[in-house]
Write a protein that holds these residues in place. Structure first.
Motif, short mmCIF file in Angstrom:
data_model
loop_
_atom_site.label_atom_id
_atom_site.label_comp_id
_atom_site.label_asym_id
_atom_site.label_seq_id
_atom_site.Cartn_x
_atom_site.Cartn_y
_atom_site.Cartn_z
N ILE A 1 -63.89 -87.34 -82.01
CA ILE A 1 -64.98 -86.50 -82.53
C ILE A 1 -65.10 -85.16 -81.79
CG2 ILE A 1 -66.31 -88.53 -83.21
CD1 ILE A 1 -68.14 -87.88 -80.75
N SER A 2 -64.19 -84.86 -80.85
CA SER A 2 -64.39 -83.73 -79.94
C SER A 2 -64.57 -82.41 -80.67
CB SER A 2 -63.24 -83.63 -78.95
OG SER A 2 -62.01 -83.43 -79.63
N VAL A 3 -63.68 -82.08 -81.60
CA VAL A 3 -63.77 -80.79 -82.29
C VAL A 3 -64.97 -80.74 -83.22
CG1 VAL A 3 -62.61 -79.24 -83.90
CG2 VAL A 3 -61.30 -80.35 -82.09
N VAL A 4 -65.18 -81.82 -83.98
CA VAL A 4 -66.32 -81.85 -84.91
C VAL A 4 -67.63 -81.77 -84.15
CG1 VAL A 4 -67.49 -83.21 -86.69
CG2 VAL A 4 -65.00 -83.18 -86.59
N TYR A 5 -67.74 -82.52 -83.06
CA TYR A 5 -68.97 -82.49 -82.24
C TYR A 5 -69.16 -81.11 -81.63
CZ TYR A 5 -72.18 -83.46 -78.39
OH TYR A 5 -73.24 -83.41 -77.50
N PHE A 6 -68.07 -80.50 -81.13
CA PHE A 6 -68.15 -79.18 -80.53
C PHE A 6 -68.67 -78.16 -81.54
CE2 PHE A 6 -66.93 -75.13 -78.88
CZ PHE A 6 -66.83 -75.27 -77.50
N VAL A 7 -68.12 -78.19 -82.75
CA VAL A 7 -68.54 -77.26 -83.79
C VAL A 7 -70.00 -77.49 -84.16
CG1 VAL A 7 -68.18 -76.61 -86.21
CG2 VAL A 7 -66.21 -76.96 -84.71
N TRP A 8 -70.36 -78.75 -84.37
CA TRP A 8 -71.74 -79.07 -84.75
C TRP A 8 -72.72 -78.66 -83.66
CZ3 TRP A 8 -75.56 -82.05 -82.58
CH2 TRP A 8 -76.69 -82.26 -83.37
N LEU A 9 -72.39 -78.95 -82.40
CA LEU A 9 -73.32 -78.67 -81.31
C LEU A 9 -73.56 -77.17 -81.15
CD1 LEU A 9 -75.05 -79.91 -79.06
CD2 LEU A 9 -73.10 -79.60 -77.52
N GLY A 10 -72.52 -76.37 -81.35
CA GLY A 10 -72.71 -74.93 -81.26
C GLY A 10 -73.68 -74.42 -82.31
N ALA A 11 -73.56 -74.93 -83.54
CA ALA A 11 -74.49 -74.54 -84.59
C ALA A 11 -75.88 -75.08 -84.30
CB ALA A 11 -73.99 -75.07 -85.93
N TYR A 12 -75.95 -76.34 -83.88
CA TYR A 12 -77.25 -76.96 -83.56
C TYR A 12 -77.98 -76.21 -82.45
CZ TYR A 12 -80.09 -79.86 -80.53
OH TYR A 12 -81.08 -80.31 -79.68
N SER A 13 -77.26 -75.85 -81.38
CA SER A 13 -77.89 -75.28 -80.19
C SER A 13 -78.68 -74.02 -80.51
CB SER A 13 -76.83 -74.99 -79.12
OG SER A 13 -76.21 -76.18 -78.70
N VAL A 14 -78.07 -73.14 -81.30
CA VAL A 14 -78.79 -71.90 -81.63
C VAL A 14 -79.80 -72.11 -82.74
CG1 VAL A 14 -77.07 -70.28 -80.77
CG2 VAL A 14 -76.83 -71.20 -83.06
N LEU A 15 -79.51 -73.03 -83.66
CA LEU A 15 -80.42 -73.23 -84.79
C LEU A 15 -81.72 -73.89 -84.36
CD1 LEU A 15 -80.74 -72.85 -87.82
CD2 LEU A 15 -79.76 -75.12 -88.14
N ILE A 16 -81.65 -74.90 -83.49
CA ILE A 16 -82.86 -75.61 -83.09
C ILE A 16 -83.76 -74.72 -82.26
CG2 ILE A 16 -82.01 -76.62 -80.92
CD1 ILE A 16 -83.97 -78.57 -83.58
N ILE A 17 -83.18 -73.86 -81.43
CA ILE A 17 -83.98 -72.93 -80.63
C ILE A 17 -84.53 -71.82 -81.51
CG2 ILE A 17 -83.91 -71.29 -78.72
CD1 ILE A 17 -81.78 -73.12 -77.45
N SER A 18 -83.71 -71.33 -82.46
CA SER A 18 -84.19 -70.33 -83.41
C SER A 18 -85.36 -70.88 -84.23
CB SER A 18 -83.04 -69.92 -84.34
OG SER A 18 -83.48 -69.04 -85.34
N GLN A 19 -85.24 -72.13 -84.65
CA GLN A 19 -86.31 -72.78 -85.41
C GLN A 19 -87.60 -72.84 -84.59
OE1 GLN A 19 -86.68 -74.26 -88.51
NE2 GLN A 19 -88.78 -74.70 -87.88
N PHE A 20 -87.49 -73.19 -83.31
CA PHE A 20 -88.67 -73.26 -82.46
C PHE A 20 -89.34 -71.89 -82.34
CE2 PHE A 20 -90.74 -72.54 -78.44
CZ PHE A 20 -91.63 -73.61 -78.36
N TRP A 21 -88.54 -70.86 -82.06
CA TRP A 21 -89.13 -69.54 -81.85
C TRP A 21 -89.67 -68.93 -83.15
CZ3 TRP A 21 -90.95 -68.08 -77.53
CH2 TRP A 21 -90.36 -68.47 -76.32
N ALA A 22 -89.07 -69.31 -84.28
CA ALA A 22 -89.64 -68.87 -85.56
C ALA A 22 -91.03 -69.48 -85.74
CB ALA A 22 -88.73 -69.28 -86.71
N PHE A 23 -91.17 -70.76 -85.41
CA PHE A 23 -92.45 -71.44 -85.46
C PHE A 23 -93.45 -70.77 -84.51
CE2 PHE A 23 -94.92 -75.10 -83.55
CZ PHE A 23 -95.83 -75.21 -84.59
N ALA A 24 -93.00 -70.46 -83.30
CA ALA A 24 -93.88 -69.85 -82.30
C ALA A 24 -94.32 -68.44 -82.71
CB ALA A 24 -93.18 -69.79 -80.95
N SER A 25 -93.40 -67.64 -83.24
CA SER A 25 -93.74 -66.27 -83.59
C SER A 25 -94.58 -66.19 -84.85
CB SER A 25 -92.47 -65.41 -83.75
OG SER A 25 -91.59 -65.97 -84.69
#
Length: 432
Positions: free
Chosen positions: A100-124
C-alpha cells in the motif's frame, strides 16, 4: 493574544480540535516514510508526491459541490468520518500483505492539506475578520503543540509499532478531533462571529472553485505563492531523503548501522519531526503574536519566504550537506507555525464560497501541483541532465526568490482589498 468576554470556551475547543488533527498527522507521516522508503526509493517518493496533484484534480470539484449542501460543522464531520474509515482500510489491507506504500503516500498527501484546509475554512467562517486576526494565533498554537507531541509520541512508538499500527492509532485520534469542534460552533459570541452567508446554489458549476481563483487577482497570487512555496519545500524534502539514503547505505556498508532500513528511517524522521515541531511550538508561542502585533501582518507574512531564500542562497554558495538537516528544521518550523498562521489570515476578508471552494483549490491542489512540478524537475535533473542530488540546490534558490516576489505582490493586493472593503463599509454607514 487578546481574549474578550465569552470567547474562551470556543477558542479552547478550536485549539483542541486542531491539536488532535496535527497530532494525528505526525502519527501518520512516519508511517508514510517507513513504507515508501522500504518498498521504494527517494526517487519513487518524489513521483508519488506528484500523483497527489492528479488525485486532487478529480477530487476538489466534488469537494466543492458537496460543501454547498451542508452547514460547515456537519460537512467537517462527514469529511473526518470518511478519512477515519479510509485509514482503517489501509491498515487492514497492509496487514493482509498488500503493498500500500504508494497508494497510502498519495492519499496521505491529499488528506494532510485537505483536512487542515477544511478546519481553517470552518474557523474563518465561524469568526469575523477582526476576531480571527486576534484569535487565530491561539488556535494555531494547537497545531504546533499537536504536531510536536505527535512527533514525540511517534518517535517512541516506532520502536513498538509497525507502520500499520501507527495508522490505526492515527484513525483513533482523528475521530476524536471532531468532538471539540462541535462545542466551538455553539460557543462563539455573536460579536465575534463572521457574517452569515446563504452560500452558493447546489447547482453551481462543478469547477466553481477553479473559476473563482482564475477570476480574482488576489486568489491567483495566493495560488501561485502556495505552488512555489511547496515546490521549494518538496525539493528540499527530496534532498533530505536522498541524503538519508546515502547515510544508511554508507553506515550499513561500514557496519555502523545495525537496524533495518525501515526502523532507521522511522527513527530519523521521528527525531526530525520532533525537532521541527518543538521549534514550531516555541515560534508559535513566543514569536507569532508579538511579531504580528509589533511589526504588522506584512512583515510576519514575509519573514518565512525571506528566510527560505537566504538559506538556499547560502547553501548554493557554500554547499555543506551536513548543515542541510538543520536548515530544513528551520524552514519547516517557520512554515508550520508563523507562515501557516499568516496564510490563514489572508482568507478572513473573503466570502464563504472563497473560504471553502477557492481555498480547496489554493491549499490542497496548489500544494500538490507544486509537487507535480517538483517531480518533473527531479526526473529531468536526474535522467536528462545527469545531476546529483545536491545540484538541485541552485534551482531551489531561484524558486525561493520567485516565492519571495509573490509574497510582496500578495501584501500589496491585500492592502488594496482591505482599503476597498473599508470604503464600502464607510459608504454603507454614511448612506452614500
Amino acid at each position: 493574544m487578546e481574549l474578550r468576554a465569552g470567547e474562551t470556551l470556543g477558542v479552547l475547543a478550536m485549539f483542541a480540535s486542531l491539536f488532535l488533527i496535527l497530532f494525528t498527522a505526525y502519527l501518520l507521516k512516519p508511517a508514510r516514510e517507513m513504507l515508501i522508503l522500504t518498498e521504494g526509493t527517494a526517487e519513487v517518493r518524489s513521483y508519488a508526491v506528484a500523483l497527489q496533484a492528479l488525485l486532487l484534480l478529480f477530487f476538489i470539484p466534488l469537494y466543492g459541490k458537496f460543501s454547498r449542501r451542508f452547514d460547515s460543522y456537519r460537512y467537517m464531520q462527514i469529511v473526518t468520518a470518511i478519512c477515519v474509515a479510509t485509514l482503517l482500510v489501509f491498515a487492514v489491507a497492509g496487514n493482509a500483505g498488500l503493498s500500500i506504500s504508494v497508494v497510502y503516500f498519495v492519499w496521505l498527501g491529499a488528506y494532510s492539506v485537505l483536512i487542515i484546509s477544511q478546519f481553517w475554512a470552518f474557523a474563518s467562517e465561524l469568526y469575523s475578520r477582526e476576531a480571527g486576526e486576534r484569535l487565530f494565533v491561539i488556535v494555531a498554537l494547537g497545531a504546533s503543540l499537536g504536531a510536536w507531541l505527535g512527533s514525540a509520541v511517534s518517535r517512541e512508538l516506532v520502536n513498538y509499532l509497525d507502520a500499520y499500527g501507527l495508522i490505526i492509532a492515527g484513525a483513533f485520534t482523528l475521530a476524536l478531533s471532531a468532538i471539540p469542534a462541535s462545542r466551538a460552533g455553539l460557543s462563539v459570541p455573536e460579536a465575534s462571529r463572521g457574517r452569515s452567508e446563504s452560500g452558493v446554489s447546489a447547482q453551481a458549476s462543478l469547477f466553481a472553485g477553479f473559476q473563482l481563483v482564475l477570476s480574482r487577482r488576489y486568489l491567483m497570487l495566493m495560488a501561485a505563492f502556495v505552488i512555489m512555496l511547496n515546490l521549494v519545500n518538496t525539493t528540499g524534502e527530496y534532498l533530505l531523503s536522498a541524503i538519508l539514503e546515502d547515510l544508511y547505505a554508507t553506515g550499513s556498508a561500514a557496519g555502523e548501522i545495525a537496524v533495518d532500513k525501515g526502523t532507521y528511517v522511522g527513527r530519523f524522521y521521528g527525531g526530525f519531526y520532533f525537532m521541527v515541531n518543538l521549534f514550531g511550538v516555541l515560534i508559535q508561542f513566543f514569536l507569532v503574536s508579538r511579531l504580528i502585533r509589533v511589526a504588522g501582518f506584512s512583515i510576519a507574512f514575509m519573514l518565512t519566504p525571506l528566510v527560505i531564500f537566504l538559506g538556499y542562497a547560502s547553501l548554493a554558495l557554500l554547499p555543506i550537506v551536513g548543515w542541510f538537516r538543520y536548515f530544513k528544521i528551520a524552514e519547516n518550523s517557520l512554515d508550520y507555525s508563523l507562515q501557516n498562521t499568516a496564510r490563514q489570515m489572508l482568507y478572513l476578508p473573503l466570502s464563504r464560497q472563497e473560504k471553502y471552494e477557492a481555498r480547496a483549490v489554493i491549499d490542497p491542489f496548489g500544494q500538490r501541483l507544486g509537487d507535480l512540478i517538483q517531480a518533473g524537475l527531479i526526473f529531468a535533473g536526474l535522467h536528462v541532465l545527469g545531476w546529483a542530488s545536491t545540484d538541485f540546490i541552485p534551482l531551489a534558490t531561484v524558486m525561493a526568490a520567485c516565492t519571495l516576489t509573490l509574497a510582496l505582490l500578495i501584501i500589496r493586493e491585500r492592502s488594496r482589498l482591505l482599503s476597498a472593503q473599508h470604503k464600502t463599509d464607510t459608504d454603507n454607514i454614511t448612506g452614500e
